[in-house]
Design a protein around this motif. Structure first.
Motif, PDB file in Angstrom:
ATOM      1  N   LYS A 192      26.945  17.685 -31.752  1.00  0.00           N
ATOM      2  CA  LYS A 192      27.211  18.944 -32.449  1.00  0.00           C
ATOM      3  C   LYS A 192      26.391  20.094 -31.887  1.00  0.00           C
ATOM      4  CE  LYS A 192      28.434  16.692 -36.820  1.00  0.00           C
ATOM      5  NZ  LYS A 192      28.124  16.579 -38.269  1.00  0.00           N
ATOM      6  N   ALA A 193      25.355  19.747 -31.115  1.00  0.00           N
ATOM      7  CA  ALA A 193      24.546  20.803 -30.509  1.00  0.00           C
ATOM      8  C   ALA A 193      25.344  21.512 -29.419  1.00  0.00           C
ATOM      9  CB  ALA A 193      23.262  20.203 -29.928  1.00  0.00           C
ATOM     10  N   ALA A 194      24.915  22.721 -29.101  1.00  0.00           N
ATOM     11  CA  ALA A 194      25.590  23.485 -28.048  1.00  0.00           C
ATOM     12  C   ALA A 194      25.485  22.757 -26.718  1.00  0.00           C
ATOM     13  CB  ALA A 194      24.976  24.875 -27.950  1.00  0.00           C
ATOM     14  N   GLU A 195      26.471  22.961 -25.860  1.00  0.00           N
ATOM     15  CA  GLU A 195      26.509  22.231 -24.588  1.00  0.00           C
ATOM     16  C   GLU A 195      25.279  22.510 -23.737  1.00  0.00           C
ATOM     17  OE1 GLU A 195      29.589  21.466 -20.840  1.00  0.00           O
ATOM     18  OE2 GLU A 195      29.859  23.205 -22.156  1.00  0.00           O
ATOM     19  N   GLY A 196      24.764  23.725 -23.808  1.00  0.00           N
ATOM     20  CA  GLY A 196      23.584  24.055 -23.011  1.00  0.00           C
ATOM     21  C   GLY A 196      22.311  23.413 -23.511  1.00  0.00           C
ATOM     22  N   GLU A 197      22.320  22.874 -24.749  1.00  0.00           N
ATOM     23  CA  GLU A 197      21.129  22.274 -25.328  1.00  0.00           C
ATOM     24  C   GLU A 197      21.110  20.756 -25.189  1.00  0.00           C
ATOM     25  OE1 GLU A 197      20.979  23.546 -29.335  1.00  0.00           O
ATOM     26  OE2 GLU A 197      20.759  25.678 -28.861  1.00  0.00           O
ATOM     27  N   ARG A 198      22.097  20.173 -24.544  1.00  0.00           N
ATOM     28  CA  ARG A 198      22.116  18.722 -24.327  1.00  0.00           C
ATOM     29  C   ARG A 198      22.471  18.419 -22.881  1.00  0.00           C
ATOM     30  NH1 ARG A 198      27.806  17.928 -25.072  1.00  0.00           N
ATOM     31  NH2 ARG A 198      28.688  19.477 -26.519  1.00  0.00           N
ATOM     32  N   LYS A 199      22.024  17.261 -22.429  1.00  0.00           N
ATOM     33  CA  LYS A 199      22.251  16.869 -21.044  1.00  0.00           C
ATOM     34  C   LYS A 199      23.674  16.363 -20.809  1.00  0.00           C
ATOM     35  CE  LYS A 199      17.414  15.761 -20.053  1.00  0.00           C
ATOM     36  NZ  LYS A 199      16.457  14.737 -19.547  1.00  0.00           N
ATOM     37  N   ILE A 200      24.319  15.856 -21.848  1.00  0.00           N
ATOM     38  CA  ILE A 200      25.695  15.397 -21.731  1.00  0.00           C
ATOM     39  C   ILE A 200      26.629  16.596 -21.924  1.00  0.00           C
ATOM     40  CG2 ILE A 200      27.448  13.864 -22.695  1.00  0.00           C
ATOM     41  CD1 ILE A 200      25.290  12.420 -21.216  1.00  0.00           C
ATOM     42  N   LYS A 201      27.444  16.876 -20.921  1.00  0.00           N
ATOM     43  CA  LYS A 201      28.343  18.021 -20.978  1.00  0.00           C
ATOM     44  C   LYS A 201      29.690  17.618 -21.575  1.00  0.00           C
ATOM     45  CE  LYS A 201      25.009  20.196 -19.086  1.00  0.00           C
ATOM     46  NZ  LYS A 201      24.153  21.032 -19.947  1.00  0.00           N
ATOM     47  N   ASP A 202      30.455  18.647 -21.958  1.00  0.00           N
ATOM     48  CA  ASP A 202      31.738  18.383 -22.616  1.00  0.00           C
ATOM     49  C   ASP A 202      32.697  17.623 -21.698  1.00  0.00           C
ATOM     50  OD1 ASP A 202      30.844  19.649 -24.873  1.00  0.00           O
ATOM     51  OD2 ASP A 202      31.708  21.605 -24.348  1.00  0.00           O
ATOM     52  N   ALA A 203      32.676  17.941 -20.413  1.00  0.00           N
ATOM     53  CA  ALA A 203      33.554  17.229 -19.480  1.00  0.00           C
ATOM     54  C   ALA A 203      33.186  15.746 -19.411  1.00  0.00           C
ATOM     55  CB  ALA A 203      33.465  17.864 -18.095  1.00  0.00           C
ATOM     56  N   GLN A 204      31.903  15.444 -19.426  1.00  0.00           N
ATOM     57  CA  GLN A 204      31.482  14.045 -19.392  1.00  0.00           C
ATOM     58  C   GLN A 204      31.881  13.321 -20.669  1.00  0.00           C
ATOM     59  OE1 GLN A 204      27.290  14.884 -18.567  1.00  0.00           O
ATOM     60  NE2 GLN A 204      27.512  13.944 -16.551  1.00  0.00           N
ATOM     61  N   VAL A 205      31.802  14.029 -21.809  1.00  0.00           N
ATOM     62  CA  VAL A 205      32.230  13.419 -23.072  1.00  0.00           C
ATOM     63  C   VAL A 205      33.706  13.043 -22.999  1.00  0.00           C
ATOM     64  CG1 VAL A 205      32.556  13.831 -25.532  1.00  0.00           C
ATOM     65  CG2 VAL A 205      30.459  14.606 -24.416  1.00  0.00           C
ATOM     66  N   LYS A 206      34.513  13.919 -22.417  1.00  0.00           N
ATOM     67  CA  LYS A 206      35.942  13.643 -22.295  1.00  0.00           C
ATOM     68  C   LYS A 206      36.184  12.438 -21.390  1.00  0.00           C
ATOM     69  CE  LYS A 206      38.420  16.247 -19.697  1.00  0.00           C
ATOM     70  NZ  LYS A 206      39.166  17.421 -19.133  1.00  0.00           N
ATOM     71  N   TRP A 207      35.457  12.354 -20.284  1.00  0.00           N
ATOM     72  CA  TRP A 207      35.632  11.217 -19.374  1.00  0.00           C
ATOM     73  C   TRP A 207      35.178   9.912 -20.034  1.00  0.00           C
ATOM     74  CZ3 TRP A 207      32.781  14.578 -15.278  1.00  0.00           C
ATOM     75  CH2 TRP A 207      33.663  15.552 -14.786  1.00  0.00           C
ATOM     76  N   ILE A 208      34.092   9.981 -20.795  1.00  0.00           N
ATOM     77  CA  ILE A 208      33.612   8.780 -21.491  1.00  0.00           C
ATOM     78  C   ILE A 208      34.645   8.292 -22.494  1.00  0.00           C
ATOM     79  CG2 ILE A 208      31.881   7.940 -23.126  1.00  0.00           C
ATOM     80  CD1 ILE A 208      29.875   9.812 -21.731  1.00  0.00           C
ATOM     81  N   ASP A 209      35.234   9.215 -23.239  1.00  0.00           N
ATOM     82  CA  ASP A 209      36.271   8.827 -24.202  1.00  0.00           C
ATOM     83  C   ASP A 209      37.466   8.199 -23.501  1.00  0.00           C
ATOM     84  OD1 ASP A 209      34.716   9.755 -26.272  1.00  0.00           O
ATOM     85  OD2 ASP A 209      35.650  11.754 -26.307  1.00  0.00           O
ATOM     86  N   ALA A 210      37.824   8.711 -22.327  1.00  0.00           N
ATOM     87  CA  ALA A 210      38.946   8.141 -21.578  1.00  0.00           C
ATOM     88  C   ALA A 210      38.625   6.722 -21.103  1.00  0.00           C
ATOM     89  CB  ALA A 210      39.282   9.046 -20.385  1.00  0.00           C
ATOM     90  N   LEU A 211      37.405   6.498 -20.647  1.00  0.00           N
ATOM     91  CA  LEU A 211      37.016   5.157 -20.206  1.00  0.00           C
ATOM     92  C   LEU A 211      36.972   4.186 -21.378  1.00  0.00           C
ATOM     93  CD1 LEU A 211      34.180   6.140 -17.700  1.00  0.00           C
ATOM     94  CD2 LEU A 211      36.382   5.115 -17.109  1.00  0.00           C
ATOM     95  N   LYS A 212      36.515   4.660 -22.547  1.00  0.00           N
ATOM     96  CA  LYS A 212      36.509   3.805 -23.733  1.00  0.00           C
ATOM     97  C   LYS A 212      37.927   3.420 -24.134  1.00  0.00           C
ATOM     98  CE  LYS A 212      32.256   5.367 -26.038  1.00  0.00           C
ATOM     99  NZ  LYS A 212      31.720   6.061 -27.246  1.00  0.00           N
ATOM    100  N   ALA A 213      38.869   4.370 -24.033  1.00  0.00           N
ATOM    101  CA  ALA A 213      40.241   4.110 -24.460  1.00  0.00           C
ATOM    102  C   ALA A 213      40.915   3.030 -23.622  1.00  0.00           C
ATOM    103  CB  ALA A 213      41.059   5.403 -24.412  1.00  0.00           C
TER     104      ALA A 213
END
Length: 442
Positions: A173-194
């Motif tokens: 929920k934190a802003a993308e600039g405040e965490r090391k995991i970026k939104d694009a990586q989150v999307k790729w991780i979700d795709a690999l989980k699926a």
């Protein structure tokens, strides 16, 4: 007898109701009873507070460290092309390990996610995989060079930050600039989980590897082996010396001023801060004798000096607990004083001696300060094979991980503490079992 019982009951009832007692005596009795109740409540409260603090401590360690026993892995289809590794037929292990395995991993990821075209996206894509994945592919090729030119599905470890995200320890929920995991990586991780290509697997590396700069690649085995060699040297040096000193002081030493001074100093040495023994080892073993730093041999000698007073005190108490009739019977049958001690007294005292020795070894296992003074805080990536190899021990490894800034080292630190606590519990359990198994009541 019946009349007598009735009279006794009447007397107890009269005492309870305060008959034949002055009013002041009754108040004092009530005050004593109230003080006793308060004391019991304070004692019960102390026990409850101690148990609660212990429960909080264990819960914190377990909740932080339990996740370290599983590691996130991603399954990639790796094309082992010869132009990226080595020409077909190459058997030189050095050349095979120097292949461009990072390029192979990136090519596989880009094939899976073709939308990652910019330099930033490629960097984020490759940053999802642990730096140790390249060495893993290299070892795979060295073990079977025939896979060059083929395509294989391989499970590779995730980088620490991605692993923390998969385990739910990153605030999305934190802003993308405040965490090391970026939104694009989150999307790729979700795709690999699926597709089932990303899952948490048992972290075997944590129990088989040594230290590393990367949190996802660290292991406790190097520290465990270093602790084993250190305790082995400690036991070999301190155990026989402690028993011989205890036998002499308890059975043969004359009772005079000099032996009293020795006994007082032994008791005082048992209470000396452990870092003082580290300074002694630094000055004597390293400064004077020139022994190598960061070696289990030096650490074992320092811990042996620290454990020796404890072993001597425990051994003397065990020898003193043997009934004098055992000695007198042996002497009466013609045994010499030495034979009476070695053949009769010492075997009966051995359970208590072993219990004290194991407790001293458990104390030495958890020591950090004296080993820091002799250089066992060095970063060691190799597993030691002898007591003179450079090594670290498990408590020092925990200390170094706790000082690291990466979030992944937090769970690794707690997991290593769990491993250390298991060893300490096993050693204390062994002491209890030995005492129960060989204990004799006179």
């Amino acid at each position: 007898m019946t009349d007598m019982a009735v009279d006794n009951a009447a007397m107890r009832q009269a005492a309870g109701t305060g008959l034949h007692m002055t009013e002041a005596a009754t108040r004092r009795l009530k005050a004593r009873y109230a003080a006793e109740r308060r004391f019991k409540m304070i004692g019960l409260g102390a026990i409850i507070f101690s148990l609660a603090a212990l429960a909080v401590l264990l819960f914190t360690i377990l909740s932080n460290g339990f996740t370290a026993f599983r590691q996130g892995h991603v399954q990639l289809e790796i094309e082992f092309t010869a132009d990226q590794i080595a020409p077909p037929g190459t058997t030189d292990q050095r050349k095979l390990m120097q292949g461009n395995y990072g390029g192979l991993i990136l090519a596989s990821l880009q094939k899976r996610f073709p939308e990652a075209q910019s330099r930033t996206q490629r960097r984020q894509l490759q940053g999802m995989i642990s730096a140790g994945a390249e060495a893993q592919l290299g070892r795979l090729v060295v073990a079977d060079p025939a896979i060059i030119g083929t395509t294989r599905k391989v499970w590779l470890p995730l980088a620490s930050d991605v692993d923390m995200f998969v385990k739910g320890q990153v605030d999305t929920k934190a802003a993308e600039g405040e965490r090391k995991i970026k939104d694009a990586q989150v999307k790729w991780i979700d795709a690999l989980k699926a597709t089932g290509d990303l899952e948490l697997q048992f972290n075997k590396r944590f129990f088989t590897a040594a230290d590393s700069r990367e949190p996802e690649l660290v292991g406790v085995w190097g520290g465990v082996v270093g602790s084993f060699y250190t305790l082995l040297v400690t036991l070999i040096v301190a155990f026989p010396l402690g028993i011989m000193a205890a036998i002499y002081l308890e059975e043969f030493a004359p009772k005079n001023r000099w032996t009293e001074i020795i006994e007082v100093n032994i008791n005082n040495l048992a209470a000396v801060p452990s870092i003082v023994y580290g300074l002694l080892g630094l000055a004597v073993f390293i400064g004077f004798f020139g022994m190598p730093r960061s070696a289990p041999m030096i650490g074992g000698l320092v811990l042996a000096l620290m454990s020796l007073p404890v072993i001597i005190i425990a051994a003397r108490a065990a020898l003193r607990a043997v009934p004098p009739s055992i000695r007198q019977a042996a002497l009466g049958l013609g045994a010499s004083p030495l034979q009476a001690v070695l053949h009769h007294v010492l075997p009966l005292a051995m359970p208590g001696i072993l219990t004290g020795t194991i407790i001293a070894m458990a104390h030495a296992l958890g020591e950090t300060a004296p080993l820091l003074m002799i250089g066992m805080v060095a970063f060691i990536v190799d597993i030691p094979t002898t007591p003179v190899d450079a090594a670290t021990v498990l408590p020092v490894q925990i200390f170094m991980w706790a000082d690291s800034a990466e979030r992944g080292f937090v769970e690794k630190t707690s997991a290593a503490i769990i491993v250390l606590l298991v060893f300490l519990l096993l050693m204390n359990l062994a002491a209890i079992l030995l005492r129960k198994r060989f204990e004799r009541r006179w």
